[in-house]
Design a protein around this motif. Structure first.
Motif, short mmCIF file in Angstrom:
data_model
loop_
_atom_site.label_atom_id
_atom_site.label_comp_id
_atom_site.label_asym_id
_atom_site.label_seq_id
_atom_site.Cartn_x
_atom_site.Cartn_y
_atom_site.Cartn_z
N LEU A 134 65.65 2.35 57.77
CA LEU A 134 64.92 3.59 57.54
C LEU A 134 65.83 4.81 57.64
CD1 LEU A 134 61.56 2.93 59.46
CD2 LEU A 134 61.92 3.00 56.99
N ASN A 135 66.79 4.74 58.54
CA ASN A 135 67.72 5.85 58.70
C ASN A 135 68.54 6.06 57.43
OD1 ASN A 135 68.67 7.89 60.53
ND2 ASN A 135 70.60 6.78 60.65
N ARG A 136 69.06 4.97 56.87
CA ARG A 136 69.82 5.07 55.61
C ARG A 136 68.93 5.56 54.47
NH1 ARG A 136 72.12 0.05 57.23
NH2 ARG A 136 70.62 -1.03 55.86
N TYR A 137 67.71 5.03 54.42
CA TYR A 137 66.78 5.40 53.34
C TYR A 137 66.42 6.88 53.42
CZ TYR A 137 62.59 5.58 50.47
OH TYR A 137 61.66 5.92 49.52
N MET A 138 66.12 7.37 54.63
CA MET A 138 65.70 8.76 54.79
C MET A 138 66.84 9.73 54.49
SD MET A 138 62.50 8.59 55.56
CE MET A 138 62.14 10.25 56.06
N ILE A 139 68.06 9.36 54.85
CA ILE A 139 69.21 10.23 54.60
C ILE A 139 69.48 10.33 53.10
CG2 ILE A 139 71.73 10.39 54.86
CD1 ILE A 139 71.36 9.27 57.70
N LYS A 140 69.35 9.20 52.38
CA LYS A 140 69.65 9.18 50.95
C LYS A 140 68.52 9.75 50.10
CE LYS A 140 72.75 5.18 51.04
NZ LYS A 140 72.92 3.77 50.61
N LYS A 141 67.30 9.44 50.46
CA LYS A 141 66.16 9.73 49.58
C LYS A 141 65.38 10.98 49.94
CE LYS A 141 66.70 5.86 47.23
NZ LYS A 141 67.05 5.83 45.82
N SER A 142 65.36 11.34 51.20
CA SER A 142 64.47 12.42 51.60
C SER A 142 65.23 13.68 52.00
CB SER A 142 63.59 11.96 52.79
OG SER A 142 62.74 13.00 53.18
N LYS A 143 64.88 14.78 51.37
CA LYS A 143 65.49 16.08 51.69
C LYS A 143 64.44 17.06 52.22
CE LYS A 143 69.41 14.90 49.55
NZ LYS A 143 70.68 14.70 50.25
N SER A 144 63.21 16.61 52.31
CA SER A 144 62.12 17.51 52.71
C SER A 144 62.09 17.73 54.22
CB SER A 144 60.77 16.92 52.27
OG SER A 144 60.50 15.72 52.97
N ARG A 145 61.25 18.69 54.64
CA ARG A 145 61.08 18.99 56.06
C ARG A 145 60.46 17.80 56.80
NH1 ARG A 145 58.38 24.64 57.31
NH2 ARG A 145 60.28 25.24 56.17
N LYS A 146 59.54 17.10 56.11
CA LYS A 146 58.93 15.91 56.73
C LYS A 146 59.96 14.82 57.00
CE LYS A 146 54.17 16.30 55.02
NZ LYS A 146 53.11 15.66 54.19
N GLY A 147 60.89 14.68 56.05
CA GLY A 147 61.95 13.69 56.22
C GLY A 147 62.84 14.01 57.41
N ILE A 148 63.15 15.30 57.59
CA ILE A 148 63.98 15.73 58.72
C ILE A 148 63.25 15.48 60.04
CG2 ILE A 148 65.04 17.72 59.84
CD1 ILE A 148 65.52 18.85 56.98
N LYS A 149 61.93 15.78 60.05
CA LYS A 149 61.14 15.53 61.26
C LYS A 149 61.10 14.04 61.58
CE LYS A 149 58.06 19.55 61.15
NZ LYS A 149 56.66 20.01 61.00
N MET A 150 60.97 13.22 60.53
CA MET A 150 60.94 11.77 60.72
C MET A 150 62.26 11.28 61.30
SD MET A 150 59.28 8.95 60.58
CE MET A 150 57.83 9.30 59.59
N LEU A 151 63.38 11.81 60.80
CA LEU A 151 64.69 11.43 61.33
C LEU A 151 64.83 11.82 62.80
CD1 LEU A 151 67.05 12.38 58.34
CD2 LEU A 151 66.70 10.09 59.28
N SER A 152 64.33 13.02 63.14
CA SER A 152 64.38 13.48 64.54
C SER A 152 63.56 12.56 65.43
CB SER A 152 63.85 14.91 64.65
OG SER A 152 64.63 15.79 63.88
N PHE A 153 62.37 12.18 64.96
CA PHE A 153 61.50 11.28 65.73
C PHE A 153 62.17 9.91 65.91
CE2 PHE A 153 58.19 7.96 65.69
CZ PHE A 153 57.55 8.28 66.88
N MET A 154 62.81 9.43 64.85
CA MET A 154 63.49 8.13 64.93
C MET A 154 64.65 8.18 65.92
SD MET A 154 63.44 7.10 60.90
CE MET A 154 64.75 5.90 61.07
#
Length: 259
Positions: A134-154
Motif C-alpha cells: 500500500l505504501n508503494r501504491y499510495m506514493i506512485k498513484k495518489s497525490k491527493s490530500r486523502k492519500g497523504i493522510k492515508m500515508l500518515s495513518f499508515m
C-alpha cells in the motif's frame, strides 16, 4: 492442623505464581529499562485492581499505569495486549484439548480465546507485506490530500508494529515459558484450595474456574483465591507505602542536615 500445613504451602505457591507472572510482564517491558522497585509496585497494585474489578477490566488500568511510567502510549497498550496474548496461548494448550477430547465441542470461552489469538497473529503476520504494497501504491498513484493522510495513518500503524516487534523479539520463548510455569503453579494452588474444601480439582474444575472469571458465576475456589490474593497484595501495597514514606523522611533529614 490441616490449615496449619496448607498456609505455608499456599504462600510459597502464591509467591512462585506471581513471581513468574511478574517476570513474564517484565520481559515484555525489558527494553524500557524500568527500575525493579517501580515495576514491582506497578505489578502489585495493578494485579490488586485486576482482582477487584471483574471481567479482567483491570487490564485497562494496567495499560494506563504503564503509559504513565514509560510516557509512551504504544508501549502501555501493546505490552498489556502482548501479555494477554501469551497468557491466552498457554491457557488454550490446557483448555482446547480438554474441550475437544472430553466435551466433544469447543466452549464459548475457548472459542473466544482462540479467535482473539488467531486475530492477533493474523494482523501481525499480514501487516508488513500489506504495508509495503500500500505504501508503494499510495506514493506512485495518489497525490491527493486523502492519500497523504492515508500515508500518515499508515506510518502511525507502522510505528505500533515496530514497537510490537521490539517488545517481543528474542524474548518470546522465555515469555511463553514463564507463562506455562505460572499456570502450572497456579493450577497447584487451586488444587490446594479445592483440597481444603474437600473438592476434586481436575481439568473440568479448572475450566469452570476460568469461565467463572469472565462471567458472573459464583465459584467457591475463585472467591477464596481472589479474597486471599487481594489481602496479600493489599498488605504488600501497605509495605511498599511505608518503605516509600520512610525513604522520603530519611532523604528529608539528610537534606536538612546538609543545610
Amino acid at each position: 492442623m490441616k490449615l496449619f500445613f496448607l498456609i505455608p504451602l499456599f504462600l510459597a505457591g502464591f509467591f512462585v505464581v506471581h513471581l513468574l507472572k511478574m517476570l513474564r510482564f517484565y520481559l515484555v517491558l525489558l527494553e524500557q529499562k524500568l527500575s525493579v522497585k517501580k515495576f514491582v509496585f506497578l505489578y502489585v497494585r495493578t494485579t490488586f485492581v485486576n482482582l477487584l474489578i471483574p471481567f479482567k477490566l483491570g487490564e485497562v488500568y494496567r495499560a494506563f499505569c504503564v503509559i504513565r511510567l514509560t510516557g509512551c502510549a504504544e508501549v502501555g497498550i501493546l505490552s498489556v495486549i502482548l501479555d494477554r496474548f501469551f497468557d491466552t496461548f498457554i491457557l488454550l494448550l490446557f483448555l482446547l484439548p480438554y474441550d475437544l477430547l472430553t466435551l466433544g465441542k469447543v466452549t464459548w470461552l475457548t472459542g473466544c480465546m482462540l479467535v482473539f489469538l488467531l486475530a492477533i497473529m493474523l494482523v501481525y503476520r499480514m501487516f508488513e507485506p500489506t504495508y509495503l504494497y500500500l505504501n508503494r501504491y499510495m506514493i506512485k498513484k495518489s497525490k491527493s490530500r486523502k492519500g497523504i493522510k492515508m500515508l500518515s495513518f499508515m506510518e502511525i500503524i507502522r510505528e505500533w508494529y515496530d514497537y510490537t516487534k521490539e517488545l517481543i523479539t528474542g524474548r518470546q520463548y522465555l515469555i511463553v515459558l514463564c507463562s506455562a510455569l505460572g499456570w502450572l503453579a497456579e493450577y497447584g494452588l487451586l488444587w490446594l484450595i479445592a483440597g481444603y474444601y474437600n473438592q476434586r480439582f481436575d481439568l473440568s474444575a479448572f475450566s469452570a474456574y476460568i469461565q467463572s472469571i469472565f462471567i458472573s458465576q459464583r465459584n467457591q475456589i475463585l472467591v477464596s483465591y481472589s479474597l486471599i490474593s487481594m489481602v496479600i497484595l493489599f498488605l504488600l501495597m501497605v509495605v511498599f507505602g511505608v518503605v516509600e514514606l520512610l525513604g522520603r523522611r530519611r532523604n528529608e533529614k539528610k537534606g536538612t542536615c546538609s543545610v
